[in-house]
Design an enzyme around this catalytic site. Structure first.
Site, PDB file in Angstrom:
ATOM      1  N   SER A 135      39.458  78.211  42.705  1.00 33.25           N
ATOM      2  CA  SER A 135      39.475  77.256  43.890  1.00 33.25           C
ATOM      3  C   SER A 135      39.681  77.929  44.335  1.00 33.25           C
ATOM      4  CB  SER A 135      39.834  75.618  43.354  1.00 33.25           C
ATOM      5  OG  SER A 135      40.214  75.320  44.416  1.00 33.25           O
ATOM      6  N   TYR A 150      46.647  69.745  41.355  1.00 31.62           N
ATOM      7  CA  TYR A 150      45.041  70.264  41.599  1.00 31.62           C
ATOM      8  C   TYR A 150      46.129  71.721  41.500  1.00 31.62           C
ATOM      9  CZ  TYR A 150      41.167  71.720  42.820  1.00 31.62           C
ATOM     10  OH  TYR A 150      39.724  72.526  42.811  1.00 31.62           O
TER      11      TYR A 150
END
Length: 177
Positions: A78, A91
């Site tokens: 990501s 995250y």
């Protein structure tokens, strides 16, 4: 993907058809909460899904690829594996960890005949965003402007179809401006 026995069963079933030529290691759970609102359970879930799950798959398939001496191991990270976004401590921690794990895998597979690629996309319009509602939050990419899953798939395809003389080690994807 967080249950070791389930991952082992899935890899065993997969192995009945032969070792895959291409492994795309991808899993994610995502939420936006400041650190003080992130519970221990939230944090544990993010680590379990985004880091432990990919680890479980890698520890079973990487040795098989290495033994065979060919293949391509792709990790879907990501943009959060290299950018610290406020409100995303769990995250971001899991994705930074995933980047580190991928780099170790790449080092362990160096000169083995197995190629590795880390793909780090920015916002992709998937169900992960449903609970976040980015269209209602200032500073978030609107869903209509996000990339599509097919864009990430195209990056995977690009990486794994390069000739053997080319190794695409990392791709960062961002929505167009």
């Amino acid at each position: 993907m967080t249950d070791p026995a389930a991952v082992e069963r899935a890899v065993k079933r997969l192995g009945e058809q032969g070792i895959p030529d291409i492994v795309v290691n991808n899993a994610a759970v995502f939420f936006v909460k400041p650190i003080e609102a992130t519970t221990s359970a939230d944090f544990a879930q993010a680590i379990a899904t985004n880091l432990t799950g990919p680890f479980l798959l890698a520890r079973l398939l990487v040795p098989q690829l290495r033994e065979r001496g060919s293949g391509h191991f792709v990790t879907i990270g990501s943009i959060a594996d290299h950018v610290a976004f406020p409100g995303s401590s769990a995250y971001v921690a899991s994705k930074f960890g995933l980047r580190g794990m991928h780099q170790v895998i790449a080092a362990e597979l160096a000169r083995s005949g197995v190629r590795t690629t880390l793909i780090s996309p920015g916002p992709v319009d998937t169900a992960l965003w449903d609970a976040v509602e980015p269209d209602s939050k200032p500073g978030f990419t609107k869903r209509k402007d996000m990339m599509q899953a097919a864009d990430v798939a195209a990056a995977v395809l690009f990486a794994v179809t390069r000739p053997p003389r080319v190794e695409v080690t990392e791709i960062r994807l961002m929505p167009g401006r």
